[in-house]
Scaffold this motif. Structure first.
Motif, PDB file in Angstrom:
ATOM      1  N   VAL A 462      55.484 -14.263  57.356  1.00  0.00           N
ATOM      2  CA  VAL A 462      55.665 -12.999  58.066  1.00  0.00           C
ATOM      3  C   VAL A 462      54.307 -12.519  58.568  1.00  0.00           C
ATOM      4  O   VAL A 462      53.303 -12.620  57.846  1.00  0.00           O
ATOM      5  CB  VAL A 462      56.279 -11.925  57.138  1.00  0.00           C
ATOM      6  N   MET A 463      54.267 -11.990  59.799  1.00  0.00           N
ATOM      7  CA  MET A 463      53.039 -11.393  60.301  1.00  0.00           C
ATOM      8  C   MET A 463      53.146  -9.872  60.226  1.00  0.00           C
ATOM      9  O   MET A 463      54.150  -9.292  60.643  1.00  0.00           O
ATOM     10  CB  MET A 463      52.764 -11.806  61.749  1.00  0.00           C
ATOM     11  N   ALA A 464      52.114  -9.237  59.686  1.00  0.00           N
ATOM     12  CA  ALA A 464      52.053  -7.779  59.574  1.00  0.00           C
ATOM     13  C   ALA A 464      50.906  -7.275  60.440  1.00  0.00           C
ATOM     14  O   ALA A 464      49.812  -7.842  60.431  1.00  0.00           O
ATOM     15  CB  ALA A 464      51.844  -7.369  58.118  1.00  0.00           C
ATOM     16  N   SER A 465      51.139  -6.196  61.181  1.00  0.00           N
ATOM     17  CA  SER A 465      50.114  -5.702  62.089  1.00  0.00           C
ATOM     18  C   SER A 465      50.205  -4.196  62.235  1.00  0.00           C
ATOM     19  O   SER A 465      51.288  -3.608  62.183  1.00  0.00           O
ATOM     20  CB  SER A 465      50.269  -6.362  63.469  1.00  0.00           C
ATOM     21  N   GLY A 466      49.061  -3.587  62.428  1.00  0.00           N
ATOM     22  CA  GLY A 466      49.009  -2.165  62.739  1.00  0.00           C
ATOM     23  C   GLY A 466      49.192  -1.909  64.223  1.00  0.00           C
ATOM     24  O   GLY A 466      49.361  -0.759  64.647  1.00  0.00           O
ATOM     25  N   ARG A 468      51.110  -2.104  68.001  1.00  0.00           N
ATOM     26  CA  ARG A 468      52.497  -1.879  68.389  1.00  0.00           C
ATOM     27  C   ARG A 468      53.296  -3.172  68.206  1.00  0.00           C
ATOM     28  O   ARG A 468      52.769  -4.274  68.367  1.00  0.00           O
ATOM     29  CB  ARG A 468      52.588  -1.439  69.848  1.00  0.00           C
ATOM     30  N   THR A 469      54.570  -3.039  67.887  1.00  0.00           N
ATOM     31  CA  THR A 469      55.401  -4.211  67.613  1.00  0.00           C
ATOM     32  C   THR A 469      55.443  -5.163  68.800  1.00  0.00           C
ATOM     33  O   THR A 469      55.373  -6.390  68.631  1.00  0.00           O
ATOM     34  CB  THR A 469      56.826  -3.773  67.238  1.00  0.00           C
ATOM     35  N   ASP A 470      55.533  -4.612  70.043  1.00  0.00           N
ATOM     36  CA  ASP A 470      55.594  -5.490  71.212  1.00  0.00           C
ATOM     37  C   ASP A 470      54.297  -6.270  71.395  1.00  0.00           C
ATOM     38  O   ASP A 470      54.301  -7.443  71.775  1.00  0.00           O
ATOM     39  CB  ASP A 470      55.924  -4.695  72.471  1.00  0.00           C
ATOM     40  N   VAL A 471      53.142  -5.623  71.089  1.00  0.00           N
ATOM     41  CA  VAL A 471      51.853  -6.312  71.184  1.00  0.00           C
ATOM     42  C   VAL A 471      51.769  -7.415  70.130  1.00  0.00           C
ATOM     43  O   VAL A 471      51.315  -8.533  70.401  1.00  0.00           O
ATOM     44  CB  VAL A 471      50.688  -5.316  71.010  1.00  0.00           C
ATOM     45  N   ALA A 472      52.229  -7.107  68.910  1.00  0.00           N
ATOM     46  CA  ALA A 472      52.190  -8.086  67.821  1.00  0.00           C
ATOM     47  C   ALA A 472      53.101  -9.266  68.120  1.00  0.00           C
ATOM     48  O   ALA A 472      52.738 -10.431  67.898  1.00  0.00           O
ATOM     49  CB  ALA A 472      52.599  -7.421  66.516  1.00  0.00           C
ATOM     50  N   GLU A 473      54.288  -8.992  68.660  1.00  0.00           N
ATOM     51  CA  GLU A 473      55.225 -10.075  68.974  1.00  0.00           C
ATOM     52  C   GLU A 473      54.693 -10.956  70.100  1.00  0.00           C
ATOM     53  O   GLU A 473      54.841 -12.178  70.072  1.00  0.00           O
ATOM     54  CB  GLU A 473      56.580  -9.484  69.365  1.00  0.00           C
ATOM     55  N   LYS A 474      54.028 -10.344  71.072  1.00  0.00           N
ATOM     56  CA  LYS A 474      53.438 -11.120  72.164  1.00  0.00           C
ATOM     57  C   LYS A 474      52.334 -12.026  71.644  1.00  0.00           C
ATOM     58  O   LYS A 474      52.224 -13.196  72.036  1.00  0.00           O
ATOM     59  CB  LYS A 474      52.885 -10.170  73.226  1.00  0.00           C
ATOM     60  N   VAL A 484      58.086 -10.638  62.367  1.00  0.00           N
ATOM     61  CA  VAL A 484      56.891  -9.923  62.811  1.00  0.00           C
ATOM     62  C   VAL A 484      57.123  -8.439  62.574  1.00  0.00           C
ATOM     63  O   VAL A 484      58.130  -7.885  63.018  1.00  0.00           O
ATOM     64  CB  VAL A 484      56.594 -10.175  64.303  1.00  0.00           C
ATOM     65  N   ALA A 485      56.207  -7.786  61.870  1.00  0.00           N
ATOM     66  CA  ALA A 485      56.309  -6.357  61.597  1.00  0.00           C
ATOM     67  C   ALA A 485      55.114  -5.654  62.220  1.00  0.00           C
ATOM     68  O   ALA A 485      53.963  -5.970  61.901  1.00  0.00           O
ATOM     69  CB  ALA A 485      56.350  -6.104  60.088  1.00  0.00           C
ATOM     70  N   LEU A 496      55.967  -3.373  52.855  1.00  0.00           N
ATOM     71  CA  LEU A 496      56.396  -4.706  53.259  1.00  0.00           C
ATOM     72  C   LEU A 496      56.184  -5.717  52.130  1.00  0.00           C
ATOM     73  O   LEU A 496      57.071  -6.537  51.839  1.00  0.00           O
ATOM     74  CB  LEU A 496      55.629  -5.143  54.510  1.00  0.00           C
ATOM     75  N   ILE A 497      55.011  -5.666  51.486  1.00  0.00           N
ATOM     76  CA  ILE A 497      54.726  -6.582  50.370  1.00  0.00           C
ATOM     77  C   ILE A 497      55.713  -6.348  49.233  1.00  0.00           C
ATOM     78  O   ILE A 497      56.244  -7.302  48.638  1.00  0.00           O
ATOM     79  CB  ILE A 497      53.279  -6.391  49.863  1.00  0.00           C
ATOM     80  N   ARG A 498      55.984  -5.084  48.941  1.00  0.00           N
ATOM     81  CA  ARG A 498      56.919  -4.759  47.864  1.00  0.00           C
ATOM     82  C   ARG A 498      58.306  -5.341  48.156  1.00  0.00           C
ATOM     83  O   ARG A 498      58.980  -5.881  47.266  1.00  0.00           O
ATOM     84  CB  ARG A 498      56.987  -3.242  47.678  1.00  0.00           C
ATOM     85  N   GLN A 499      58.722  -5.263  49.415  1.00  0.00           N
ATOM     86  CA  GLN A 499      60.024  -5.804  49.807  1.00  0.00           C
ATOM     87  C   GLN A 499      60.044  -7.328  49.726  1.00  0.00           C
ATOM     88  O   GLN A 499      61.017  -7.924  49.226  1.00  0.00           O
ATOM     89  CB  GLN A 499      60.355  -5.355  51.230  1.00  0.00           C
TER      90      GLN A 499
END
Length: 615
Positions: A462-466, A468-474, A484-485, A496-499
C-alpha cells in the motif's frame, strides 16, 4: 593498574581465562594420573571444576536478580554433584565443556558482530577549521553550522556538510555497503563517516557532530548490539521447562537404578542447552549480514519481525518517488533573469540541509552558474531561509512565507503552474524575483523492489501519501500496488497502519518527520536515511543506510534465513540432547561419555548458527 586488569578488559578476557584454567586442570590431572599420582590428579580436577562452579553460581545469581533463569543451573548442578560424588574427572570435563562453550559462543558472537562493530571504530576526533586564511585543528565537538573545514585525502569526514569543491571521490562502504568509489559533485551533501579517496576539499558544516549521520549510526549500532531477541527471551522461559524435565529424569534414573552416577550422567548430557547457544548467534549473525548490505536492524526483535512481514506500507515522497527533486523550470518575474534567480537562490541554499536545497545547487552547477558563499543565514525550519549573497538580500521558501518578507507588496505569477507542483519562491532585495519549479520522479528501483517483495511472500503493498489522492495515484500508476491512500495527515497514516495490522505483520517505510508516529506503530518501521537527529530514524526499527530500496527485500530474506537457521539449530540440538539424556538415564552413557557427546552437539549447533553469516 595493568591494561589487562582493567574491569572492562577483565570481563572480556574472562571466558579465555576460565577455559584456559579448566583445560589446564583437566590435562594436568590426566598427566598426574598417568604418572601414578591419583590423589594429586583428583585435586587438579577438583580445582578446575570448582573454579568454573564459582563463576557459574555468580552468573546464575546475577541472572536471578535480573528476573532470568537459564539452563546454566544444569551445568552448575552437574559440576556440583560430580564434585560431591567424588566424580572429579566428570566434573572437570563438564567444566571444560561449559567454559569452552562460553568461549566458543563469545568468539561466534564476535565474528557475527564484525560488520556492525567495524562502524564504531571510524569516528573522527578532530577537524581542520578555517580561521580567516589559516587552518586550526579543533575537536569535532567545537564545529558549528556554517563553519568551513578542510578534509584531506585518506581522512574520514568528521561531520555532515556541503561540498564546496568541484568534485570529491568518497568511499561510502562503511555507511551504505557500496563497494565502489562514489563521485560527489559541488553543492551535494557529504555524510560524516565517509572516507576521502580523492583530493582534499573544503566542506561547509551543516550539523553539529552529535547530530551527524555517523553519530546517529553509532547510536543505532550500540542499541542493536545491546538488544535481545524475543526468541532468545522465549528460550529463557523454555529453560525452566527444560530444567524441570532434566531434574525429573535425573531423579527418576537415580530412584529406578539406585545409582547416583546415572543422575549425574543425565545432568552432564543436558549441559548446556543448545537453544540458548544457537538463537543469539544466529540472530546476531543475521543482523551483521544485514548491516553489511546497508540495512541497520536496530534490535534483535526487529529482525524476527522482519522475517514475518506480510504487508508493506510505503510513503510516497522519498520511498516511491526519489525524494531527490529536480529543477524542471525557473520562472523569473519582470526585472530578473532565470539565471540570476537560480544562481542567487542556489548560493543561499548552500547553507541549507533541506532536500530541495541540493536540487537548486545541482541545477545551478549544471548550468555553469557561479555560486557565492552566503552570509548571515537564518533558517525557519519547514518554511524557508534568508541571508546575504554578496551585496544582495535573499529570501526563499514557500510563496506565502516569502511574501511576508517582501517590502514592496509584489506578488508571484502562478499562471500555468499546476497546484500539485512543488515550488520554491525567491525574493531578492525585497522584491518577488521568481519561482523555481521542482519535480520528484518515481525511483528507478521502485518497480523491482515491489516485485522482489512479492517474490518474498509479501501479500499486500500500500502507498500512503500526504499529497492529494489524485496526485498520489498518478505518481504510482506504473507500479503494481494493491491500494493508494492520499490526503493523509500523520494521524491518518497511524490509522492506516492500525487498520493494516489487522490483516498481518506490517512494515512501514518512510523518511519524514511526519512518518515517525506510523513508523513507531508498525510491526517493523523502516526509515530511509540515518541522520541521527531525524525523528523517523529514532522511531524506526530498521534504518536503510543506502539509498537503495532493493536492499529491503534482501534484508527480509536475510531475516527469514536467520530465523530458520536459529530454529533449526535449536530444535536439532534439543532433540539430540533429549535422546542422549534418555540413553544416560538407561545407563548406556557414563558421565564422561555424556559430557563429550554434549560438547559435540553444542559445537555443531553453534557452527550451524553461523551459517546465517553466509548466503
Amino acid at each position: 593498574m595493568p591494561d589487562f586488569l582493567q574491569p572492562t578488559r577483565l570481563r572480556e578476557s574472562l571466558p579465555v581465562l576460565l577455559a584456559g584454567l579448566a583445560l589446564l586442570c583437566l590435562v594436568g590431572g590426566g598427566l598426574l594420573y598417568i604418572a601414578e599420582y591419583p590423589q594429586l590428579a583428583a585435586k587438579a580436577w577438583f580445582i578446575g571444576g570448582a573454579a568454573v562452579l564459582v563463576v557459574l553460581v555468580i552468573d546464575i545469581l546475577r541472572a536471578l536478580l535480573n528476573g532470568r533463569m537459564g539452563v546454566d543451573a544444569i551445568a552448575a548442578l552437574s559440576i556440583g554433584v560430580g564434585l560431591a560424588l567424588d566424580e572429579n574427572l566428570a566434573a572437570a570435563i563438564v567444566a571444560v565443556m561449559y567454559a569452552g562453550g562460553q568461549l566458543l559462543e563469545s568468539f561466534a558472537e564476535g565474528r557475527a558482530r564484525r560488520d556492525m562493530t567495524a562502524l564504531l571504530g571510524r569516528v573522527s576526533r578532530t577537524a581542520m577549521l578555517y580561521r580567516g586564511t589559516s587552518l586550526e585543528s579543533v575537536s569535532i565537538e567545537a564545529l558549528k553550522p556554517q563553519d568551513r573545514i578542510l578534509v584531506r585525502k585518506g581522512e574520514v569526514v568528521p561531520v555532515d556538510g556541503r561540498l564546496l569543491a568541484a568534485t570529491a571521490v568518497l568511499d561510502l562502504s562503511a555507511l551504505t555497503g557500496e563497494s565502489l568509489p562514489v563521485p560527489i559533485a559541488i553543492g551535494a551533501e557529504v555524510p560524516s563517516g565517509a572516507t576521502v579517496l580523492g583530493d582534499a576539499f573544503d566542506l561547509l558544516v551543516l550539523r553539529e557532530s552529535k547530530e551527524s549521520t555517523y553519530a546517529g549510526i553509532v547510536r543505532l549500532v550500540e542499541q542493536a548490539q545491546a538488544s535481545r531477541a524475543p526468541m532468545a527471551r522465549l528460550a529463557d522461559r523454555y529453560a525452566l521447562v527444560f530444567l524441570g524435565i532434566t531434574l525429573l529424569l535425573a531423579g527418576g534414573a537415580w530412584w529406578w537404578s539406585g545409582e547416583a552416577t546415572r543422575a549425574l550422567a543425565v545432568l552432564v548430557v543436558a549441559t548446556p542447552c543448545p537453544l540458548i547457544l544457537a538463537v543469539p548467534v544466529a540472530v546476531i549473525a543475521g543482523m551483521s549480514r544485514a548491516a553489511s548490505h546497508g540495512v541497520l536492524v536496530k534490535t534483535a526483535g526487529a529482525l524476527e519481525a522482519l522475517a514475518a512481514v506480510t504487508t508493506v506500507v510505503v510513503d510516497k515522497t522519498g520511498t516511491v518517488t526519489s525524494a531527490r527533486p529536480e529543477v524542471s523550470d525557473v520562472r523569473a518575474e519582470a526585472g530578473f533573469t532565470a539565471d540570476d534567480v537560480l544562481a542567487l537562490a542556489a548560493s543561499l541554499d548552500q547553507a541549507s540541509s533541506h532536500v530541495a536545497a541540493e536540487a537548486l545547487v545541482r541545477a545551478a552547477t549544471a548550468r555553469g552558474l557561479t555560486l557565492t558563499l552566503p552570509q548571515s543565514v537564518v533558517e525557519d525550519p519547514g518554511r524557508g531561509l534568508s541571508g546575504r549573497v554578496g551585496d544582495r538580500q535573499i529570501v526563499l521558501g514557500g510563496s506565502g512565507y516569502v511574501l511576508t518578507k517582501l517590502s514592496d507588496g509584489s506578488a508571484f505569477t502562478r499562471a500555468g503552474v499546476d497546484s500539485g507542483t512543488a515550488v520554491v519562491a525567491v525574493g531578492i532585495d525585497g522584491h518577488a524575483a521568481g519561482l523555481i519549479l521542482l519535480s520528484d520522479p518515481i525511483r528507478t528501483d521502485a518497480g523491482a523492489t515491489i516485485a522482489a517483495f512479492r517474490a518474498g511472500g509479501v501479500r499486500r503493498i500500500v502507498m500512503a501519501s500526504g499529497d492529494r489522492t489524485d496526485v498520489a495515484e498518478k505518481a504510482s500508476s506504473t507500479l503494481a500496488l494493491d491500494a493508494v491512500a492520499g490526503d493523509l495527515t500523520p494521524e491518518g497514516k497511524v490509522d492506516l497502519i492500525r487498520q493494516e495490522k489487522l490483516g498481518g505483520v506490517v512494515m512501514m517505510v518512510g523518511d519524514g518527520v511526519n512518518d515517525a508516529p506510523a513508523l513507531a506503530l508498525a510491526d517493523v518501521g523502516v526509515a530511509i536515511g540515518a541522520r541521527g537527529s531525524a525523528a523517523s530514524s529514532e522511531a524506526a526499527d530498521v534504518v536503510l543506510l543506502a539509498d537503495d530500496l532493493s536492499r529491503l527485500p534482501l534484508a527480509c530474506g536475510i531475516a527469514r534465513r536467520s530465523r530458520k537457521i536459529a530454529r533449526q539449530s535449536a530444535v536439532a540440538g534439543l532433540v539430540l540432547s533429549g535422546g542422549a539424556m534418555v540413553l544416560a538415564a538407561l545407563g548406556y552413557l557414563a558421565p564422561v561419555q555424556g559430557a563429550l557427546l554434549q560438547e559435540v552437539i553444542d559445537v555443531a549447533v553453534i557452527l550451524n548458527a553461523l551459517r546465517a553469516l553466509r548466503g
